[in-house]
Design a protein around this motif. Structure first.
Motif, short mmCIF file in Angstrom:
data_model
loop_
_atom_site.label_atom_id
_atom_site.label_comp_id
_atom_site.label_asym_id
_atom_site.label_seq_id
_atom_site.Cartn_x
_atom_site.Cartn_y
_atom_site.Cartn_z
N ALA A 1 0.72 -1.39 0.09
CA ALA A 1 -0.06 -0.16 -0.01
C ALA A 1 0.81 1.20 -0.04
O ALA A 1 0.32 2.36 -0.40
CB ALA A 1 -0.81 0.24 1.21
N ALA A 2 2.05 0.99 0.55
CA ALA A 2 2.82 2.42 0.35
C ALA A 2 3.21 2.85 -1.25
O ALA A 2 3.66 3.66 -1.30
CB ALA A 2 4.15 2.18 1.09
N ALA A 3 3.17 1.62 -1.98
CA ALA A 3 3.37 1.94 -3.43
C ALA A 3 2.06 2.65 -3.95
O ALA A 3 2.13 3.66 -4.69
CB ALA A 3 3.59 0.69 -4.17
N ALA B 1 4.40 18.14 -6.28
CA ALA B 1 4.29 19.24 -5.06
C ALA B 1 5.58 19.35 -4.55
O ALA B 1 6.22 20.37 -4.00
CB ALA B 1 3.49 18.67 -3.92
N ASP B 2 6.40 18.24 -4.46
CA ASP B 2 7.91 18.34 -3.88
C ASP B 2 8.85 19.01 -4.82
O ASP B 2 9.49 19.80 -4.56
CB ASP B 2 8.40 16.88 -3.82
N ASN B 3 8.66 18.96 -6.03
CA ASN B 3 9.43 20.02 -6.99
C ASN B 3 9.00 21.29 -7.01
O ASN B 3 10.06 22.20 -6.89
CB ASN B 3 9.16 19.43 -8.49
N THR C 1 8.15 19.70 4.36
CA THR C 1 8.11 18.30 4.34
C THR C 1 7.40 17.38 3.59
O THR C 1 6.18 18.04 2.97
CB THR C 1 7.70 17.95 6.05
N ASP C 2 8.00 16.29 3.03
CA ASP C 2 7.17 15.45 2.15
C ASP C 2 6.56 14.73 2.94
O ASP C 2 6.87 13.68 3.69
CB ASP C 2 8.16 14.73 1.37
N ALA C 3 4.99 14.75 2.98
CA ALA C 3 3.83 14.02 3.86
C ALA C 3 3.48 13.12 3.05
O ALA C 3 2.30 12.53 3.69
CB ALA C 3 3.36 15.03 4.51
N VAL C 4 3.97 12.60 2.07
CA VAL C 4 2.98 11.72 1.06
C VAL C 4 2.81 10.35 1.90
O VAL C 4 1.51 9.87 1.71
CB VAL C 4 3.87 11.41 -0.18
N GLN C 5 3.84 9.75 2.47
CA GLN C 5 3.65 8.50 3.33
C GLN C 5 2.75 8.78 4.49
O GLN C 5 2.03 7.66 4.97
CB GLN C 5 4.63 7.82 3.43
N ALA C 6 3.04 9.90 5.27
CA ALA C 6 2.57 10.07 6.33
C ALA C 6 0.77 10.53 6.27
O ALA C 6 0.37 10.21 7.32
CB ALA C 6 3.07 11.32 7.22
N ILE D 1 1.44 16.25 -0.32
CA ILE D 1 0.81 15.15 -0.18
C ILE D 1 0.29 14.71 -1.56
O ILE D 1 0.60 15.29 -2.74
CB ILE D 1 -0.79 15.24 0.55
N SER D 2 -0.09 13.38 -1.73
CA SER D 2 -0.28 12.63 -3.11
C SER D 2 -1.43 11.86 -2.68
O SER D 2 -1.69 10.96 -1.73
CB SER D 2 0.71 11.93 -3.23
N GLY D 3 -2.42 11.95 -3.85
CA GLY D 3 -3.67 11.22 -3.54
C GLY D 3 -3.93 9.84 -3.66
O GLY D 3 -4.49 9.12 -2.89
N1 PLP Z 1 7.35 11.07 -1.97
C1 PLP Z 1 7.30 10.03 -1.26
C2 PLP Z 1 7.67 9.74 0.39
C3 PLP Z 1 6.84 8.85 -1.78
O1 PLP Z 1 6.63 7.69 -1.19
C4 PLP Z 1 6.35 9.18 -3.26
C5 PLP Z 1 5.50 8.08 -3.97
O2 PLP Z 1 5.90 6.88 -3.82
C6 PLP Z 1 6.25 10.47 -3.66
C7 PLP Z 1 6.83 11.42 -3.19
C8 PLP Z 1 5.81 10.84 -5.06
O3 PLP Z 1 4.40 10.82 -5.17
P1 PLP Z 1 3.66 10.63 -6.46
O4 PLP Z 1 3.76 9.21 -6.85
O5 PLP Z 1 2.22 11.13 -6.37
O6 PLP Z 1 4.38 11.58 -7.51
#
Ligand code: PLP
Length: 385
Positions: free
Chosen positions: A6-8, A72-74, A177-182, A200-202
């Motif tokens: 699910a982290a993928a 978002a990170d970029n 902060t990259d909160a994508v996983q959090a 964040i990422s949907g």
């Molecule tokens: N940052 C982290 C910590 C991630 O785990 C991921 C995706 O695996 C991303 C950024 C990238 O997000 P996205 O897949 O929405 O581009």
């Protein structure tokens, strides 16, 4: 099949699909159009922005919808660093941790390669944590931005973000902060965290792939990365993904309401799974922090195997997981995250990550632990290194 990846990515939640459906069909307008269909789309977008802002503890104007976590990170790393240096040419260093996702790391490297910034990489300890002392040691009067992730995507280690952000704030340096996983698991109140920007990422939350958001505090200047028609108040051009924004806002709202219950329940299942794997698989080593980790991630090294062979064997037994990050899958290089934690290259090649969502059951994890024992045993027996 037992899905432990699910982290993928995650499947789209039914409530999310239902919320976005009207904006893919009857209400398909462009929010910039001056007619009733456009107005309906604009008001859906405004509603999504308000809901996302509520989940992030910020003002709606501080939410920028993007095409995902990577964008978002970029936007955060390049946009804030470039805007700060434009205002003060002496601000030409960016600080990242040694365990960032490539979306942050490569953005910093781009600033170095193309714009002449210097990149300071803060080391992590054996659990993958950045300490306050390590961060303080690299901050200086030339630091334009600090970007340190909330939780790691390979080992699940959670950073002490509020304390790290306070250190940067005390020196007047913006903190991203990259909160994508959090996002699905940890509190996201940006005011309480004291961060200036958060990604964040949907698709990690039960919304579709290809949508995300960046929170940027109102007073922080941002140089856009994508130029065009000036949508998102000039900070991110391109016709807005209205259905995607609605999906993201719905997923965030669902996560916010279910989080307190699901985080505690899933953390207990994770701990049982970790105990079972460590007890049943000889030589198994847990990677990441023993307690400061995402409720949803259990990651190990299985010395004497190859992570890829264990994955194949597990899939044969109906368990789907990954060797680390989906982005690095298939790479022959040992994970830079594990290397940064001091794990040697050979052992790092034996890494396997199990990650789950809140629908996982104790029976599934019990079955998965037994499959891990069998898979590691047969890879070792066959000498598949
Ligand atoms: N940052 C982290 C910590 C991630 O785990 C991921 C995706 O695996 C991303 C950024 C990238 O997000 P996205 O897949 O929405 O581009």
């Amino acid at each position: 099949m037992i899905f432990l990846d699910a982290a993928a990515t995650t499947p789209v939640r039914r409530e999310v699909l239902e919320a976005m459906w009207p904006y893919l069909t009857g209400e398909f307008g462009n929010p910039s159009s001056h007619h009733s269909l456009g107005d309906a789309a604009a008001s859906a977008l405004a509603g999504a922005r308000a809901a996302a802002a509520k989940a992030l503890g910020c003002r709606p104007g501080e939410v920028i919808f993007t095409s995902g976590g990577t964008e978002a990170d970029n936007l955060a790393v390049k946009g804030i660093a470039l805007a700060r240096r434009a205002a003060d040419p002496g601000l030409d260093r960016v600080v990242i941790s040694a365990v960032e996702h490539p979306a942050v790391e490569e953005s910093a490297r781009y600033l170095e390669r193309v714009h002449g910034f210097a990149v300071d990489v803060v080391p992590v300890d054996a659990f993958g944590r950045v300490t306050e002392e390590a961060l303080a040691a690299v901050l200086g009067p030339e630091t334009a931005l600090v970007s340190i992730m909330y939780a790691n995507n390979e080992v699940g280690t959670v950073q002490p973000v509020a304390r790290l952000a306070a250190l940067a704030r005390a020196r007047g340096i913006p903190f991203h902060t990259d909160a994508v996983q959090a996002a699905g698991w940890l509190p996201l109140d940006t005011a309480a965290l004291g961060v200036d920007a958060l990604s964040i990422s949907g698709h990690k939350l039960g919304a579709p792939k290809g949508n995300g958001a960046l929170f940027v505090k109102g007073r922080i200047r941002l140089e856009p990365v994508i130029h065009g028609g000036g949508q998102e108040r000039g900070r991110r051009s391109g016709t807005e993904n209205v259905a995607g924004a609605v999906a993201l806002a719905t997923a965030l709202t669902l996560a916010r309401t279910s989080r307190p219950e699901s985080a505690a329940r899933i953390a207990a299942l994770r701990d049982d799974f970790i105990r079972a794997v460590l007890a049943e698989v000889p030589g198994a080593v847990l990677t990441g922090h023993p307690s400061q980790r995402l409720p949803s991630v259990a990651s190990f090294c299985f010395p004497g195997t190859s992570g890829e062979s264990v994955l194949l064997e597990l899939e044969r037994q109906g368990v789907i997981c990954s060797s680390g990050s989906a982005c690095a899958a298939g790479s022959d290089e040992p994970s830079p995250v594990l290397r940064a934690m001091g794990i040697d290259a050979e052992v790092a090649q034996t890494a396997v990550r199990f990650s789950f969502d809140s629908t996982i059951t104790p029976a599934q994890l019990h079955e998965a632990a037994a499959a891990v024992r069998t898979a590691v045993g047969s890879v070792r027996a066959l000498g598949q290194r």
